[in-house]
Design an enzyme around this catalytic site. Structure first.
Site, mmCIF file in Angstrom:
data_model
loop_
_atom_site.group_PDB
_atom_site.id
_atom_site.type_symbol
_atom_site.label_atom_id
_atom_site.label_comp_id
_atom_site.label_asym_id
_atom_site.label_seq_id
_atom_site.Cartn_x
_atom_site.Cartn_y
_atom_site.Cartn_z
ATOM 1 C CG ASP A 1 4.948 0.017 15.437
ATOM 2 O OD1 ASP A 1 5.600 -0.099 14.379
ATOM 3 O OD2 ASP A 1 4.211 0.999 15.674
ATOM 4 N N GLY B 1 -9.315 -4.421 9.452
ATOM 5 C CA GLY B 1 -7.985 -4.245 8.862
ATOM 6 C C GLY B 1 -7.140 -3.195 9.570
ATOM 7 C CD GLU C 1 9.776 13.249 8.994
ATOM 8 O OE1 GLU C 1 9.346 12.741 10.040
ATOM 9 O OE2 GLU C 1 10.528 14.254 8.986
ATOM 10 C CE LYS D 1 5.692 3.528 14.282
ATOM 11 N NZ LYS D 1 4.226 3.410 14.460
ATOM 12 N N GLY E 1 4.232 8.195 10.754
ATOM 13 C CA GLY E 1 3.658 8.311 9.411
ATOM 14 C C GLY E 1 3.918 9.627 8.724
ATOM 15 C CD GLU F 1 -0.347 -6.090 10.470
ATOM 16 O OE1 GLU F 1 -0.433 -7.127 9.775
ATOM 17 O OE2 GLU F 1 -0.119 -4.969 9.995
ATOM 18 C CB THR G 1 -0.939 0.050 1.229
ATOM 19 O OG1 THR G 1 -0.161 -0.106 2.399
ATOM 20 C CG2 THR G 1 -1.988 -1.055 1.178
ATOM 21 C CB ILE H 1 3.614 13.613 12.114
ATOM 22 C CG1 ILE H 1 2.172 13.108 12.276
ATOM 23 C CG2 ILE H 1 3.852 14.862 12.923
ATOM 24 C CD1 ILE H 1 1.850 12.650 13.697
#
Lengths: 428, 428
Positions: free
Chosen positions: A202, A188, A130, A206, A135, A191, A14, A137
């Site tokens: 996750d 969706g 970035e 970050k 995402g 996961e 995607t 931002i």
């Protein structure tokens, strides 16, 4: 207009499709802003025949992803994912071949960021990421450049959209964790194996990237204390609300004389704090600098459009020639700072116990708190609809985490407790 | 470490002093991040003998501000202020001499930005102005670089801290405008002549800068429709709150097929919108892009620390060699776009009338609305403590501004009205 920036794209999921759409839709505007066109020349993905809703027939197709490093491009964009494997092989091959590299791969950066940044410096090519944090931002840029004049004391925020979607749905609909997770999976938004998101890994990836840039310290993903939201119940969300808080999964990194402390953990966020108003899959990052004070960056933390927007912003920086050291300074200049001890961190705590509804339970909990030196600010006991059990919720005064830990240790194995207590930090 | 970036500083007011403090306090960190030291070599200000709390004895002192353009510096920082006069003379002399230029001067940029950007391009030197909009918030960078992959449809926000301080104080304490303004003046949060702030001119300067970068169009300050908050009363703030809104002075620029529309005006902001939670002198900017969606940048919009943080961030970009065209693209590439007609803008409106408390007043107002084609969503009439008057508050359905204008025109001079009606836009 000068020569185009030639881009090779690995991964056509995607986000990969999103990058192609951004470059096509905003082609003319991007060329004006970048000072030159940005052209995809080659792509690689697992399945050549899949319909992706974008036309890739005009690009060279390479079955071997790593071969992109040797194609006729100036920059390779990696959207394959995974901390190691093909993504890492491609990163090493690309930087080794003296080409620029753009990635959204937080896991790879958390584990191999310093090595890759050193390769980029040695080859004098850009390495940009970035899209790896929050995402769309521009928070990497906000820290690396916008706040560059400041010593940063804390950087923290809502870094995982799946968790925030679940928590704000629990909040608005009074539903329980498992129930909302199942719905998020069906839609969706989560996961089928959700543990990477809901157990905080996750967000920790970050956070370790933000930490490096904010403090000018070496990447230290292994030092992040990681917790998730699996044990937060509808009752916790309701109790928090009654106390004037909302529950959020917060990644928090702070630097002081004792070192750098990084933690991902469920927090109670006071209503007056901007993070309390961040709902759904939105992300938000707060950074505090010694001159600028508190800055907030908020927006979409995931999705093909926002993530592709960040990837292409990196490409525009590269096309403009405005891309310096990945971590704002050479890796050799990053400070080696010891991790601060978790137990020495101070704060207020929310503690929730499911207890047997019998004589002496409250006395036992209160004694454990007292013996560990934890002072209680408020305590609520409520009967719950399960036969013979009750809920005890304690908000403590500020105390070192080690004291809270000791209090919980004293209660471990007690016959009075039904199940594990839940500990959430309270954001100040 | 390579050669230092040599800086000359014009203006030693609070922000000038702040720049010196930032560079001293964070000297080592800034050198690591910039890749080289940043050194002040010369300064100029009106009064050499004034105590500023910082030691300026180590710098060359020039009585003639314009002479800084010829001193031994790579970059001149202008913190003198004023759209013309010494600031403009210095800008022209500096860029003409082929030196970089950093400024916090929104008025000068609003009036002379295109000319100065062309000079900078011709001389191939940087012209940067992060501090000119929203103080310490890196919103120029956010738009110029972070959102560069997007076509931006709207950019808007709270751009004047003085107005927001007054409005949020009116809100929290139920006080009237004049009363809170007087307190703000006594505290130094508002100027003794406050019209630049409270009548919207300062926000309009900033909006025109954001607009140019967001849309890639030529600066057009003269096209900004400007309004302020002078006529907002405690009653308006209370009515807005009852309707689910907060009153904010919003600078709004939007681009569509009909052109670019720029307006500074008091708005009703719904509680669910992040701008409703921005209180005190904080600034916040929202930008909407066609791929990234809605981004929010929030922080301190003024003050010596935050503003100096932005000035020094610009210097670090320059030291790193990461500074391209001031408006993200060469001035020649900026589009000449006609201003969109104010009357064609559509939205919901808040209209407040002070009326004589007698038969037929409501019918007259309702007829004026009907005849102008404005549909009423809700209407409240309240008696007020002033003998013989009442307050009528109308929220309209969406309508073109020209229709609202026509309705108000029909009522002009009516014996039923006591004083001018107040019109605020409702943010969607």
């Amino acid at each position: 207009m000068t020569t185009a920036l030639r881009v090779a794209l690995a991964g056509l999921g995607t986000v990969g499709g999103g990058v192609i759409r951004v470059l096509e839709t905003n082609r003319e505007l991007i060329a004006r802003r970048a000072g030159r066109p940005i052209e995809i020349v080659a792509v690689s993905a697992r399945d050549r025949t899949k319909d992706r809703g974008v036309d890739v027939s005009g690009y060279e197709w390479l079955d071997d992803t790593t071969a992109l490093a040797r194609c006729d491009a100036d920059v390779v964009v990696e959207l394959v994912g995974g901390a190691d494997g093909p993504a890492l092989a491609l990163a090493r091959a690309t930087l080794g071949a003296g080409k620029g590299f753009v990635t959204a791969n937080k896991a790879m950066l958390a584990h191999h960021g310093a090595e890759l940044a050193e390769m980029a410096e040695a080859a004098r090519v850009p390495l940009k990421f970035e899209a790896a944090v929050a995402g769309g931002i521009p928070v990497i840029k906000g820290l690396r450049e916008g706040m560059a004049a400041n010593a940063v004391s804390r950087v923290y925020g809502i870094l995982n959209g799946t968790c925030n979607f679940i928590l704000s749905k629990m909040e608005s609909e009074g539903r329980d964790f498992g129930d909302v997770l199942a719905e998020a999976q069906a839609l969706g938004f989560a996961e089928s194996d959700p543990s990477f998101d809901i157990d905080g890994v996750d967000a920790a990836h970050k956070l370790s990237i933000l930490s490096t840039i904010a403090f000018g310290t070496r990447p230290a993903f292994a030092d992040v204390a990681i917790g998730g939201i699996r044990n937060v119940t509808a009752a916790d969300v309701a109790e928090a609300e009654a106390l004037g808080y909302r529950v959020r999964l917060v990644g928090m990194a702070q630097a002081d004389a004792s070192g750098v402390f990084q933690r991902v953990h469920a927090h109670l966020v006071p209503h007056a704090h901007p993070l309390a108003h961040v709902t759904g899959s939105t992300n938000a990052v707060v950074a505090e600098g010694n001159f600028v004070g508190r800055l907030l960056f908020q927006g979409a933390g995931a999705g093909d459009g926002p993530t592709a927007s960040a990837v292409v912003a990196d490409l525009i920086d590269i096309a403009r020639g405005e891309a310096g050291p990945p971590y704002a300074m050479p890796v050799a200049a990053l400070a080696e700072v010891a991790p601060a001890a978790a137990g020495a961190q101070r704060g207020r705590a929310y503690l929730r116990f499911a207890v047997a509804d019998r004589v002496g339970v409250l006395a036992e909990i209160a004694a454990a708190m007292r013996d560990a030196g934890v002072s209680i600010e408020s305590l609520i006991q409520r009967a719950v609809p399960v036969e013979g059990t009750a809920l005890v919720v304690i908000v403590t005064h500020e105390a070192p985490d080690a004291h809270i830990e000791a209090a919980l240790e004293r209660l471990r194995g007690s016959q009075s407790l039904a199940g594990e207590p839940l500990w959430m930090h309270i954001l100040d």
